[in-house]
Design an enzyme around this catalytic site. Structure first.
Site, short mmCIF file in Angstrom:
data_model
loop_
_atom_site.label_atom_id
_atom_site.label_comp_id
_atom_site.label_asym_id
_atom_site.label_seq_id
_atom_site.Cartn_x
_atom_site.Cartn_y
_atom_site.Cartn_z
N PHE A 189 0.87 -1.18 0.00
CA PHE A 189 0.00 0.00 0.00
C PHE A 189 0.91 1.24 0.00
O PHE A 189 0.77 2.14 0.83
CB PHE A 189 -0.95 0.01 1.21
CG PHE A 189 -1.74 -1.27 1.36
CD1 PHE A 189 -2.97 -1.42 0.72
CD2 PHE A 189 -1.24 -2.33 2.10
CE1 PHE A 189 -3.69 -2.61 0.85
CE2 PHE A 189 -1.96 -3.52 2.23
CZ PHE A 189 -3.20 -3.66 1.61
N ASP A 234 1.07 -1.22 -4.94
CA ASP A 234 -0.17 -0.46 -4.76
C ASP A 234 -1.10 -0.86 -5.90
O ASP A 234 -0.65 -1.16 -7.00
CB ASP A 234 0.09 1.05 -4.79
CG ASP A 234 -1.04 1.84 -4.13
OD1 ASP A 234 -0.83 2.37 -3.02
OD2 ASP A 234 -2.14 1.94 -4.73
N ASN A 286 -2.88 -6.01 -6.36
CA ASN A 286 -3.59 -6.12 -5.10
C ASN A 286 -2.59 -6.67 -4.07
O ASN A 286 -2.00 -7.72 -4.27
CB ASN A 286 -4.76 -7.09 -5.29
CG ASN A 286 -5.56 -7.25 -4.01
OD1 ASN A 286 -5.03 -7.22 -2.90
ND2 ASN A 286 -6.85 -7.42 -4.17
N CYS A 337 -5.48 3.09 9.81
CA CYS A 337 -5.92 4.48 9.95
C CYS A 337 -7.42 4.56 10.23
O CYS A 337 -8.04 5.60 10.05
CB CYS A 337 -5.54 5.29 8.71
SG CYS A 337 -6.19 4.63 7.19
#
Ligand code: SAH
Length: 406
Positions: free
Chosen positions: A239, A261, A289, A350
Site C-alpha cells: 500500500f 499499490d 492487489n 488508519c
C-alpha cells in the site's frame, strides 16, 4: 441577526460538554426559528444553557457541528483566530515556513469539516530555485465550511498566506452532507506538482490529482521510524501510494524495496519519486492487489527483512469493524509469514473505529496463526500536526506498530 436555536433532549449535552462537536438529529428535542441549510445556530441543552454556536445541516445525520463554545458568528475574524491557534500549536513542534504539514485538522482543531494541508517546496512546473513557495490544499467536508469558503480564504490569507490554494473537496464524506465533489484552484496559482521535502527526500505532490490532499502527511515520523530498520534488509512497502515509506527505507540503506499499490497513479508517482531521489535501482514497483501479491510471494517461499503494511481504512464505521478485522488479520498473517527470523513488521491502521486494543488483539491472533511470536518495538500514532484531543475520540485514528518477528 438573531440565530435560530436547537434545543437538546435531556442529558444529551454530556458528550458535547466533554468536547465533542457533533449534534445528531436524534439528540434534538426541538428548535426555535427556521435556520437555512448551512446557517449558524445556537445549541442549548435541555435546561436552555448555551453549548455554543454550530453549523446547521438538515440533510445530515450530524444535524449541527459546533465551531465555537461561546455564541459567535463564523466570520473572517473567527476563522483567522481559529486558524491562528492551529498554527501556534504546529509552531511548537515544526517550522511551518520550511516544512509541509497539516495546518488545520478539522474537528480536532475546532474547525469541523475543514482540512488544510500546507505544501512547502518548489513548483515542478518551473523548478528554478526562485520558485520556492507554499501551496495549500483544502477540503471542505461540511456544509457549514463549504458555504464559508470566501471567509476562510481571506482568513488564510491573513494568517498563513500562500502562493495558491487548491480545493480537494472530492472526499466521499461530502455526499453525507449533501455536497457534490469539487476540485480546482480557489486562489492564486497552483502548480500541477509541488516538490516537497520529507525525511531528507524529495517527493512530488500531485496537487489536483493525488489521493486525498495529495500526500499523506500523518505518516511522516512513522516513515522515519520504519526506515531505522531498513539497513541491509529486503523491504516490502505494501500500500505504498507515492512511496513515503519505501523510499525512506531505500535511502536508509535497504538492500531492495518491493513497493506495491493497486492504483496505477500511485505507482506512477512512486516511480517518479524513486527517480527524483536517485533510488530507482533499489526499487521495484508493482501495480497489484497487495493481498494477492503477499500470497504469491509466500507461495514462492520468498523471505523479507522488513514488511510495511499501510492499507486504507478497512473500517469506515462501527458496523464494519468485524469485516475490517478479518482484512487486517489476513494481511498481517501474510506479512508475518514472509518475514525472516528477526525480521521487522511495520503495521498500520488508519481506522478510528478499529481502535488500538482491537488492533493489538488482531496482531496477537495473526502472530498465533502464523506460528511465531512477535516482540513489540514501538506503538506509534499520527504526527502532531494531526492533534489528538480529548472529547473527540475520532481524532485518535492512526496506529503504527513496529514489531520483530522472533
Ligand atoms: N503508505 C502510503 C499511504 C497509503 S494509502 C504513504 O506512506 O503515503 C493506502 C493506499 O492503498 C492507496 O495508495 C491505495 O491506492 C492503496 N490500495 C487500496 N487497496 C489496495 C489493495 N487491495 N492492494 C494494494 N493497494 C491498495
Amino acid at each position: 441577526m438573531e440565530r435560530a436555536r436547537l434545543i437538546l433532549r435531556p442529558r444529551e449535552e454530556t458528550r458535547i460538554r466533554a468536547g465533542h462537536p457533533w449534534v445528531y438529529d436524534n439528540e434534538i428535542a426541538g428548535s426555535e426559528g427556521d435556520p437555512a441549510p448551512g446557517a449558524e445556530v445556537e445549541i442549548l441543552d435541555s435546561r436552555r444553557r448555551s453549548l455554543g454556536s454550530a453549523f446547521f445541516n438538515p440533510k445530515s445525520k450530524i444535524r449541527a457541528r459546533i465551531y465555537s463554545r461561546i455564541p459567535r458568528a463564523a466570520d473572517e475574524d473567527f476563522f483567522a483566530e481559529a486558524i491562528g491557534r492551529s498554527l501556534e500549536w504546529r509552531k511548537r513542534f515544526f517550522d511551518p515556513e520550511r516544512m509541509s504539514l497539516r495546518l488545520v485538522f478539522g474537528e480536532a482543531d475546532g474547525l469541523p469539516g475543514l482540512i488544510v494541508d500546507s505544501f512547502v517546496g518548489r513548483s515542478e512546473d518551473s523548478p528554478a530555485a526562485a520558485d520556492r513557495g507554499r501551496w495549500l490544499s483544502a477540503q471542505f467536508l461540511s456544509l457549514g465550511m463549504d458555504a464559508r469558503k470566501g471567509a476562510i480564504l481571506k482568513a488564510l490569507e491573513r494568517v498563513f498566506p500562500a502562493d495558491g490554494v487548491a480545493e480537494r473537496s472530492d472526499a466521499p464524506v461530502r455526499a453525507l452532507e449533501g455536497l457534490e465533489s469539487s476540485v480546482g484552484v480557489l486562489s492564486g496559482s497552483v502548480p500541477r506538482s509541488v516538490l516537497i521535502e520529507e525525511n531528507a527526500l524529495t517527493f512530488g505532490v500531485d496537487m489536483l490529482g493525488g489521493q486525498k490532499t495529495g500526500w499523506f502527511l500523518d505518516q511522516r515520523s512513522n516513515r522515519a521510524a520504519a526506515a531505522k530498520f531498513a539497513k541491509g534488509r529486503s523491504v516490502i512497502d505494501a500500500f505504498c501510494n507515492a512511496g513515503g515509506f519505501g523510499l525512506a527505507c531505500a535511502a536508509a540503506g535497504a538492500a531492495s524495496v518491493l513497493a506495491v499499490d493497486s492504483s496505477a497513479d500511485a505507482i506512477a508517482s512512486l516511480t517518479a519519486n524513486a527517480a527524483r531521489n536517485g533510488l530507482s535501482p533499489l526499487v521495484e514497483a508493482r501495480e497489484a492487489n497487495a493481498f494477492d501479491l503477499l500470497h504469491a510471494l509466500e507461495r514462492d517461499r520468498r523471505k523479507f527483512g522488513l514488511v510495511i503494511l499501510d492499507p486504507p481504512a478497512f473500517a469506515k464505521n462501527r458496523a464494519s469493524v468485524d469485516g475490517a478485522k478479518r482484512g487486517y488479520k489476513e494481511l498481517n498473517l501474510r506479512a508475518l509469514k514472509l518475514l525472516e527470523s528477526g525480521g521487522v513488521l511495520v503495521t498500520c491502521s488508519c481506522s478510528h473505529w478499529f481502535g488500538s486494543e482491537l488492533f493489538a488483539g488482531m496482531l496477537e491472533e495473526a502472530a498465533e496463526d502464523s506460528g511465531r511470536r512477535i516482540r513489540i518495538i514501538e506503538e506509534r500514532t499520527q504526527d502532531l500536526d494531526h492533534p489528538i484531543v480529548s472529547g473527540y475520540g475520532e481524532s485518535r485514528y492512526l496506529k503504527c506498530t513496529i514489531a520483530e518477528a522472533m
